[in-house]
Design a protein around this motif. Sequence first.
Motif, PDB file in Angstrom:
ATOM      1  N   GLY A 142       0.453   9.458  21.013  1.00  0.00           N
ATOM      2  CA  GLY A 142       0.128   7.938  20.630  1.00  0.00           C
ATOM      3  C   GLY A 142       0.764   7.668  19.120  1.00  0.00           C
ATOM      4  N   MET A 143       0.815   6.542  18.774  1.00  0.00           N
ATOM      5  CA  MET A 143       1.680   6.194  17.315  1.00  0.00           C
ATOM      6  C   MET A 143       0.496   5.316  16.549  1.00  0.00           C
ATOM      7  N   LEU A 144       0.591   5.632  15.305  1.00  0.00           N
ATOM      8  CA  LEU A 144      -0.251   5.269  14.368  1.00  0.00           C
ATOM      9  C   LEU A 144       0.620   4.518  13.263  1.00  0.00           C
ATOM     10  N   GLU A 145       0.256   3.282  12.900  1.00  0.00           N
ATOM     11  CA  GLU A 145       1.107   2.772  11.830  1.00  0.00           C
ATOM     12  C   GLU A 145       0.662   3.264  10.310  1.00  0.00           C
ATOM     13  N   VAL A 146       1.292   3.696   9.504  1.00  0.00           N
ATOM     14  CA  VAL A 146       0.917   4.184   8.586  1.00  0.00           C
ATOM     15  C   VAL A 146       0.509   3.146   7.496  1.00  0.00           C
ATOM     16  N   ALA A 147       0.877   1.818   7.818  1.00  0.00           N
ATOM     17  CA  ALA A 147       0.480   0.785   7.089  1.00  0.00           C
ATOM     18  C   ALA A 147      -1.025   0.618   7.023  1.00  0.00           C
ATOM     19  N   LEU A 148      -1.748   1.075   8.083  1.00  0.00           N
ATOM     20  CA  LEU A 148      -3.151   1.050   7.940  1.00  0.00           C
ATOM     21  C   LEU A 148      -3.891   1.872   7.025  1.00  0.00           C
ATOM     22  N   PHE A 149      -3.068   2.937   6.586  1.00  0.00           N
ATOM     23  CA  PHE A 149      -3.501   3.847   5.508  1.00  0.00           C
ATOM     24  C   PHE A 149      -3.214   3.416   4.109  1.00  0.00           C
ATOM     25  N   ALA A 150      -2.036   2.603   4.275  1.00  0.00           N
ATOM     26  CA  ALA A 150      -1.541   1.972   3.134  1.00  0.00           C
ATOM     27  C   ALA A 150      -2.716   0.850   2.693  1.00  0.00           C
ATOM     28  N   ASP A 151      -3.107   0.308   3.512  1.00  0.00           N
ATOM     29  CA  ASP A 151      -4.532  -0.550   3.188  1.00  0.00           C
ATOM     30  C   ASP A 151      -5.455   0.323   2.313  1.00  0.00           C
ATOM     31  N   ILE A 152      -5.896   1.598   3.083  1.00  0.00           N
ATOM     32  CA  ILE A 152      -6.863   2.409   2.189  1.00  0.00           C
ATOM     33  C   ILE A 152      -6.306   2.470   0.722  1.00  0.00           C
ATOM     34  N   LEU A 153      -5.135   2.949   0.642  1.00  0.00           N
ATOM     35  CA  LEU A 153      -4.844   3.428  -0.794  1.00  0.00           C
ATOM     36  C   LEU A 153      -4.604   2.081  -1.660  1.00  0.00           C
ATOM     37  N   THR A 154      -4.490   1.113  -0.937  1.00  0.00           N
ATOM     38  CA  THR A 154      -4.509  -0.430  -1.946  1.00  0.00           C
ATOM     39  C   THR A 154      -5.969  -0.481  -2.406  1.00  0.00           C
ATOM     40  N   LEU A 155      -6.799  -0.528  -1.427  1.00  0.00           N
ATOM     41  CA  LEU A 155      -8.268  -0.546  -1.733  1.00  0.00           C
ATOM     42  C   LEU A 155      -8.319   0.487  -3.002  1.00  0.00           C
ATOM     43  N   LYS A 156      -8.063   1.678  -2.781  1.00  0.00           N
ATOM     44  CA  LYS A 156      -8.156   2.748  -3.753  1.00  0.00           C
ATOM     45  C   LYS A 156      -7.781   2.212  -5.295  1.00  0.00           C
ATOM     46  N   GLU A 157      -6.576   1.995  -4.972  1.00  0.00           N
ATOM     47  CA  GLU A 157      -5.884   1.755  -6.525  1.00  0.00           C
ATOM     48  C   GLU A 157      -6.146   0.429  -6.942  1.00  0.00           C
ATOM     49  N   ALA A 158      -6.740  -0.663  -6.169  1.00  0.00           N
ATOM     50  CA  ALA A 158      -7.402  -1.782  -6.787  1.00  0.00           C
ATOM     51  C   ALA A 158      -8.602  -1.425  -7.529  1.00  0.00           C
ATOM     52  N   LEU A 159      -9.272  -0.835  -6.913  1.00  0.00           N
ATOM     53  CA  LEU A 159     -10.672  -0.088  -7.407  1.00  0.00           C
ATOM     54  C   LEU A 159     -10.622   0.603  -8.783  1.00  0.00           C
ATOM     55  N   GLU A 160      -9.419   1.353  -8.727  1.00  0.00           N
ATOM     56  CA  GLU A 160      -9.041   1.900 -10.142  1.00  0.00           C
ATOM     57  C   GLU A 160      -8.641   1.184 -11.159  1.00  0.00           C
ATOM     58  N   PHE A 161      -7.953   0.148 -10.756  1.00  0.00           N
ATOM     59  CA  PHE A 161      -7.521  -0.755 -11.667  1.00  0.00           C
ATOM     60  C   PHE A 161      -8.499  -1.547 -12.271  1.00  0.00           C
ATOM     61  N   ASP A 162      -9.532  -2.030 -11.237  1.00  0.00           N
ATOM     62  CA  ASP A 162     -10.759  -2.806 -11.831  1.00  0.00           C
ATOM     63  C   ASP A 162     -11.465  -1.902 -12.779  1.00  0.00           C
ATOM     64  N   ARG A 163     -11.494  -0.695 -12.402  1.00  0.00           N
ATOM     65  CA  ARG A 163     -12.409   0.383 -13.359  1.00  0.00           C
ATOM     66  C   ARG A 163     -11.650   0.907 -14.554  1.00  0.00           C
ATOM     67  N   ASN A 164     -10.416   0.891 -14.774  1.00  0.00           N
ATOM     68  CA  ASN A 164      -9.676   1.518 -15.704  1.00  0.00           C
ATOM     69  C   ASN A 164      -9.120   0.349 -16.853  1.00  0.00           C
ATOM     70  N   SER A 209      -3.435  -3.391  10.817  1.00  0.00           N
ATOM     71  CA  SER A 209      -3.231  -3.435   9.359  1.00  0.00           C
ATOM     72  C   SER A 209      -3.250  -4.639   8.837  1.00  0.00           C
ATOM     73  N   SER A 210      -3.564  -4.849   7.413  1.00  0.00           N
ATOM     74  CA  SER A 210      -3.496  -6.215   6.955  1.00  0.00           C
ATOM     75  C   SER A 210      -2.141  -6.407   6.084  1.00  0.00           C
ATOM     76  N   ARG A 211      -1.867  -7.578   5.642  1.00  0.00           N
ATOM     77  CA  ARG A 211      -0.600  -7.762   5.220  1.00  0.00           C
ATOM     78  C   ARG A 211      -0.428  -7.032   4.181  1.00  0.00           C
ATOM     79  N   ALA A 212      -1.274  -6.728   3.272  1.00  0.00           N
ATOM     80  CA  ALA A 212      -1.160  -5.802   2.115  1.00  0.00           C
ATOM     81  C   ALA A 212      -0.521  -4.414   2.625  1.00  0.00           C
ATOM     82  N   GLY A 213      -1.016  -3.899   3.393  1.00  0.00           N
ATOM     83  CA  GLY A 213      -0.625  -2.525   4.235  1.00  0.00           C
ATOM     84  C   GLY A 213       0.834  -2.604   4.659  1.00  0.00           C
ATOM     85  N   ARG A 214       1.306  -3.984   5.269  1.00  0.00           N
ATOM     86  CA  ARG A 214       2.343  -3.896   5.795  1.00  0.00           C
ATOM     87  C   ARG A 214       3.717  -4.016   5.098  1.00  0.00           C
TER      88      ARG A 214
END
Length: 410
Positions: A150-172, A280-285
């Motif tokens: 199969g094939m997985l688009e890494v953009a889906l995991f870019a979505d997760i990292l976007t969430l993580k960095e957004a949460l870290e920005f909001d905290r820091n 994936s969302s637009r953010a990850g793509r």
Amino acid sequence: MLTLQELYDRVLQQAVQNSEEIVTDYDPHHLDCLLHPEKHAVVWTVGRCDCPDREHASCVESCLFGAIVPDEKGGVRIDATKCNGCAACVAACNRQNFVNSKDILPALHSIKEAKGPVYALIAPSFLGQFSHDVTPGKLRNAFKKIGFHGMLEVALFADILTLKEALEFDRNIVTEADYQLTSCCCPMWIALIRKIYNEMMPHIPGSVSPMIASGRAVKQMHPDAVTIFIGPCMAKKAEAREADLVGAVDYVLTFQEMADTFKFAGVDPAAQEDTEKDHSSRAGRIYAYAGGVSEAVKSTVERLNPHREITVQTRTADGIPACKEMMNELRNGVVTANFYEGMGCKGGCVGGPKVLIDAATAKEHVMSYGDEATYKTPADNPYVLALLERLGFDTVESLLHDSEIFTRHF
């Protein structure tokens, strides 16, 4: 005697066509590089340096990280422990003594011998690379013709990292003087900071790249899986070998290596049946072009905390000279933003050294694909939330506390 390129073409054709033709008249070092790339740096030394001043040779001067060192025969070699895969030496050497590594032969062998599923992890910059009319569904089926499960688009995991960095920005980021450097995309950007601007490391939240995140997630769900990343970048080959990241991605291939494989296997991605699309969302793509990470994090912070007093103010740089200029400003106390993004290649990943189309055209394809996404941010994407739950995260916020799979300890 066969050149390295001729030998590569011959043995790759044999591998995909199961030919038993005997190849003769080649340099044993070349064959060892092709069959055992893990024994060598991600840039191979294939010729003898005869520059009169080796200490100031063009290749040495081009290397940011001091990876080109004297060898015992009076020439130069690549120190694999220092090489970050920028491939500047390949372009700088007018004698063509350096070439980019090729990992496709052991990867194909692994596909044939795998006891578990084999996944192609495709970089967000893949749109249009194999032909303008190759959809994600067609490419997925082309990979299956080669032997991938199969094939997985890494953009889906870019979505997760976007969430993580957004949460870290909001905290820091709580005062006007605070700022954050993104860590979740380009290995050249991270290497630049770690090795030249190390005093800035406290401003980097510990996130792995989307490539590493995808590999780790697949391995957690399928421990016997083989993970093969395909993208435009040589530095990703070096990233996959780093001591704290090794094991997440088994092989890193370039778009060029994959295109060669399709050619010799007689597989035309454009002619394949079209099947389901990725989630994936637009953010990850949009991670694939310069400024995309900043745009993704900014929109996600606004989605998570729309009433935030300190909004995301971005500053981006693409290409090593521009990244250095931006970092020198920060070093000198000139802070003009609170979220900084750097990309080692001009234009971002779409301008990587192993792309198959020009950066401007690639960016257009990526932007169009982003616009087609059903969801604007990962916070709205039910597939991201379902994947996080499957990986053991009860809430999005738990990415800040329970995210060893997505965290890097610099």
